[in-house]
Scaffold this active site. Sequence first.
Site, mmCIF file in Angstrom:
data_model
loop_
_atom_site.group_PDB
_atom_site.id
_atom_site.type_symbol
_atom_site.label_atom_id
_atom_site.label_comp_id
_atom_site.label_asym_id
_atom_site.label_seq_id
_atom_site.Cartn_x
_atom_site.Cartn_y
_atom_site.Cartn_z
ATOM 1 N N GLU A 71 0.781 -1.411 0.039
ATOM 2 C CA GLU A 71 -0.025 0.086 -0.028
ATOM 3 C C GLU A 71 0.827 1.257 0.032
ATOM 4 O O GLU A 71 1.862 1.380 0.702
ATOM 5 C CB GLU A 71 -0.844 -0.070 1.147
ATOM 6 C CG GLU A 71 -1.868 -1.279 1.266
ATOM 7 C CD GLU A 71 -2.454 -1.216 2.564
ATOM 8 O OE1 GLU A 71 -2.836 -0.477 3.089
ATOM 9 O OE2 GLU A 71 -3.515 -2.334 2.547
ATOM 10 N N CYS B 268 3.493 8.482 0.779
ATOM 11 C CA CYS B 268 3.992 7.669 1.705
ATOM 12 C C CYS B 268 4.120 6.425 1.310
ATOM 13 O O CYS B 268 3.272 5.567 0.682
ATOM 14 C CB CYS B 268 2.815 7.683 2.922
ATOM 15 S SG CYS B 268 3.253 6.735 4.275
ATOM 16 N N CYS C 292 5.617 -6.117 8.754
ATOM 17 C CA CYS C 292 6.748 -5.517 9.179
ATOM 18 C C CYS C 292 7.552 -6.222 10.220
ATOM 19 O O CYS C 292 6.798 -7.319 10.698
ATOM 20 C CB CYS C 292 6.052 -4.344 10.188
ATOM 21 S SG CYS C 292 7.388 -3.196 10.994
ATOM 22 N N CYS D 282 5.034 -3.191 16.998
ATOM 23 C CA CYS D 282 4.609 -2.005 17.912
ATOM 24 C C CYS D 282 3.222 -1.977 18.162
ATOM 25 O O CYS D 282 2.266 -2.282 16.924
ATOM 26 C CB CYS D 282 4.830 -0.640 17.104
ATOM 27 S SG CYS D 282 6.772 -0.602 16.696
ATOM 28 N N CYS E 44 0.199 -0.015 16.113
ATOM 29 C CA CYS E 44 0.325 -0.096 14.521
ATOM 30 C C CYS E 44 -0.241 -1.369 13.830
ATOM 31 O O CYS E 44 0.123 -2.586 14.290
ATOM 32 C CB CYS E 44 1.826 0.038 14.149
ATOM 33 S SG CYS E 44 2.035 0.092 12.360
ATOM 34 N N GLY F 139 5.964 -1.280 7.218
ATOM 35 C CA GLY F 139 7.511 -2.060 6.967
ATOM 36 C C GLY F 139 8.354 -0.891 8.074
ATOM 37 O O GLY F 139 8.135 -0.024 8.293
ATOM 38 N N GLU F 140 9.621 -1.432 8.409
ATOM 39 C CA GLU F 140 10.615 -0.884 8.993
ATOM 40 C C GLU F 140 11.636 -0.539 8.016
ATOM 41 O O GLU F 140 12.392 -1.529 7.609
ATOM 42 C CB GLU F 140 11.247 -1.566 10.193
ATOM 43 C CG GLU F 140 12.380 -1.091 10.947
ATOM 44 C CD GLU F 140 12.434 0.612 11.079
ATOM 45 O OE1 GLU F 140 11.555 1.013 11.486
ATOM 46 O OE2 GLU F 140 13.515 0.900 10.852
ATOM 47 N N SER G 260 11.876 7.131 7.808
ATOM 48 C CA SER G 260 11.384 7.099 9.365
ATOM 49 C C SER G 260 11.576 5.629 9.703
ATOM 50 O O SER G 260 11.526 4.828 9.325
ATOM 51 C CB SER G 260 9.861 7.307 9.293
ATOM 52 O OG SER G 260 9.521 7.221 10.551
ATOM 53 N N SER H 203 11.105 7.575 15.207
ATOM 54 C CA SER H 203 9.669 7.552 16.225
ATOM 55 C C SER H 203 9.900 6.855 17.591
ATOM 56 O O SER H 203 10.204 5.838 17.925
ATOM 57 C CB SER H 203 8.795 6.013 15.458
ATOM 58 O OG SER H 203 8.619 6.419 14.073
ATOM 59 N N LEU H 204 9.758 8.126 18.444
ATOM 60 C CA LEU H 204 10.263 7.871 19.567
ATOM 61 C C LEU H 204 9.167 7.342 20.512
ATOM 62 O O LEU H 204 9.276 6.237 21.132
ATOM 63 C CB LEU H 204 10.569 9.360 20.314
ATOM 64 C CG LEU H 204 11.729 9.359 21.339
ATOM 65 C CD1 LEU H 204 13.170 8.478 20.847
ATOM 66 C CD2 LEU H 204 12.099 10.823 21.470
ATOM 67 N N ASN I 220 -4.197 6.886 15.529
ATOM 68 C CA ASN I 220 -5.400 6.488 14.512
ATOM 69 C C ASN I 220 -5.864 5.208 14.831
ATOM 70 O O ASN I 220 -5.061 4.261 14.783
ATOM 71 C CB ASN I 220 -4.751 6.559 13.080
ATOM 72 C CG ASN I 220 -4.315 8.151 12.621
ATOM 73 O OD1 ASN I 220 -5.063 8.997 13.135
ATOM 74 N ND2 ASN I 220 -3.157 8.106 12.244
ATOM 75 N N CYS J 287 -1.415 7.063 9.173
ATOM 76 C CA CYS J 287 -0.101 6.427 9.944
ATOM 77 C C CYS J 287 -0.988 5.381 10.748
ATOM 78 O O CYS J 287 -1.774 5.501 11.572
ATOM 79 C CB CYS J 287 0.232 7.343 10.754
ATOM 80 S SG CYS J 287 1.131 8.894 10.364
HETATM 81 N N1 SAH Z 1 8.657 1.736 10.812
HETATM 82 C C1 SAH Z 1 8.762 3.130 10.536
HETATM 83 C C2 SAH Z 1 7.930 3.695 9.674
HETATM 84 C C3 SAH Z 1 6.318 3.341 9.557
HETATM 85 S S1 SAH Z 1 5.236 3.895 10.736
HETATM 86 C C4 SAH Z 1 8.776 3.774 11.952
HETATM 87 O O1 SAH Z 1 8.367 3.346 12.805
HETATM 88 O O2 SAH Z 1 9.066 5.054 11.889
HETATM 89 C C5 SAH Z 1 5.157 5.806 10.589
HETATM 90 C C6 SAH Z 1 4.743 6.341 11.800
HETATM 91 O O3 SAH Z 1 3.491 6.085 12.123
HETATM 92 C C7 SAH Z 1 5.567 6.026 13.103
HETATM 93 O O4 SAH Z 1 5.995 7.398 13.723
HETATM 94 C C8 SAH Z 1 4.495 5.535 13.871
HETATM 95 O O5 SAH Z 1 4.907 5.484 15.272
HETATM 96 C C9 SAH Z 1 3.435 5.867 13.361
HETATM 97 N N2 SAH Z 1 2.075 5.192 13.837
HETATM 98 C C10 SAH Z 1 2.079 3.887 13.611
HETATM 99 N N3 SAH Z 1 0.795 3.162 14.146
HETATM 100 C C11 SAH Z 1 0.256 4.483 14.108
HETATM 101 C C12 SAH Z 1 -1.245 4.608 14.636
HETATM 102 N N4 SAH Z 1 -2.109 3.790 14.812
HETATM 103 N N5 SAH Z 1 -1.649 6.150 14.707
HETATM 104 C C13 SAH Z 1 -0.688 7.096 14.697
HETATM 105 N N6 SAH Z 1 0.515 7.140 14.289
HETATM 106 C C14 SAH Z 1 1.118 5.577 14.171
#
Ligand code: SAH
Length: 365
Positions: free
Chosen positions: A103, A116, A123, A127, A130, A172-173, A205, A226-227, A303, A346
């Site tokens: 996607e 994006c 992935c 997390c 996500c 993905g990462e 990212s 992504s902290l 989200n 996201c």
């Molecule tokens: N794996 C990478 C890139 C994909 S996620 C990363 O972690 O950065 C892209 C961004 O979306 C990240 O900052 C992640 O923390 C955020 N994210 C993931 N799930 C989310 C959600 N349900 N709502 C809002 N942001 C989310």
Amino acid sequence: MSTETHPPSVSLPLTNLLTLNEQELGQLVQQAGWPRYRTGQILRWLYQRRVRTIDQMTDLSQADRTRLTNTATIRRTTNCTVFRSSDRTRKLVLPLEDGLRVETVLIPDEDRLTLCVSTQVGCTLDCGFCLTGTMGLKRNLRPHEILEQVLTAQDHLDPDERITNVVFMGMGEPLANLECLSEAIRRLTNKTWGLGWSPRRITVSTAGLASRLKEVAPLGVNLAISLNATTEEQRASLMPAVHGIASLTTLLAACRRYALPPNRRLTFEYVLLAGVNDREEDARRLAKLIRGIACKVNLIPFNPFPGSLFQRPSDHHVLAFQSIVRQAGIDVFIRKSRGRDVLGACGQLGDIPRAPALTQIESRC
Ligand code: SAH
């Protein structure tokens, strides 16, 4: 009836030109006895003009086109499904050759049009907030599959539209597939035959693969981290897999060491989860953790997706969090949620077992 037997005909599979890097295509050109400049010619047709057949390469003689067609082909995506959100965000679902799907999301916002892009199907990480994480890793995307998302999105643009930014924040990462990502970025940024984009328009990212951050610097692209947590315990519970690879302390140390080009800064992303990491003390700790790093912060209110366990904080909470971080002298922005109604925001990309009716399917291309 005669039962003549023929030896099985051995026909080699055709090479998909999009799978070759510049050097590999150079070898193919050399083996054909063609002049070197033909490599650049073919690459320009593939990436700048986005042709779908060798026959469209009209600055090659008809004889050369026929010869190339005997060994090679161009396999671009067909049957891509487009979902259009009420906010004009478009999610494109691209089928891959092995039946998996990937996607990519086009996000218009004032004078920007951001794409994006995904780097894996599923992935590596898990997390908890996500949706992609719940799929597990199906596989890494190959360079041409990463780039195909850009090419397909370009094919789909309205005549007056132009993609201004690419963010590797899809499924993905990215740093778990860095070699393929780097090759895709080379094709995006090559000015001679590639898309010719400035690396400044590209952001990678990562959830925090600390030891690989330094490998991003030579690409010249922007880096976002992504902290999402301000204590080791919080990060271990929200992002267990990545925490197992690098603690928050290790990650922040790698960020401080990161070789930022002049006048550039890191981005820290922080998903706000109601009652979990959105309290005043979290905001204060966040500001303290990143003090002294050339950076900005993007807050992303959670989200939701079907089956998700977290809640989105109220706007009031989000603004209060922002104001505490801002008072510490840090540039902090709230990321607008785009495309939520087509699960294009996201953290909402992935296979949905009980998908809500996505009625906004706009077209198939
Ligand atoms: N794996 C990478 C890139 C994909 S996620 C990363 O972690 O950065 C892209 C961004 O979306 C990240 O900052 C992640 O923390 C955020 N994210 C993931 N799930 C989310 C959600 N349900 N709502 C809002 N942001 C989310």
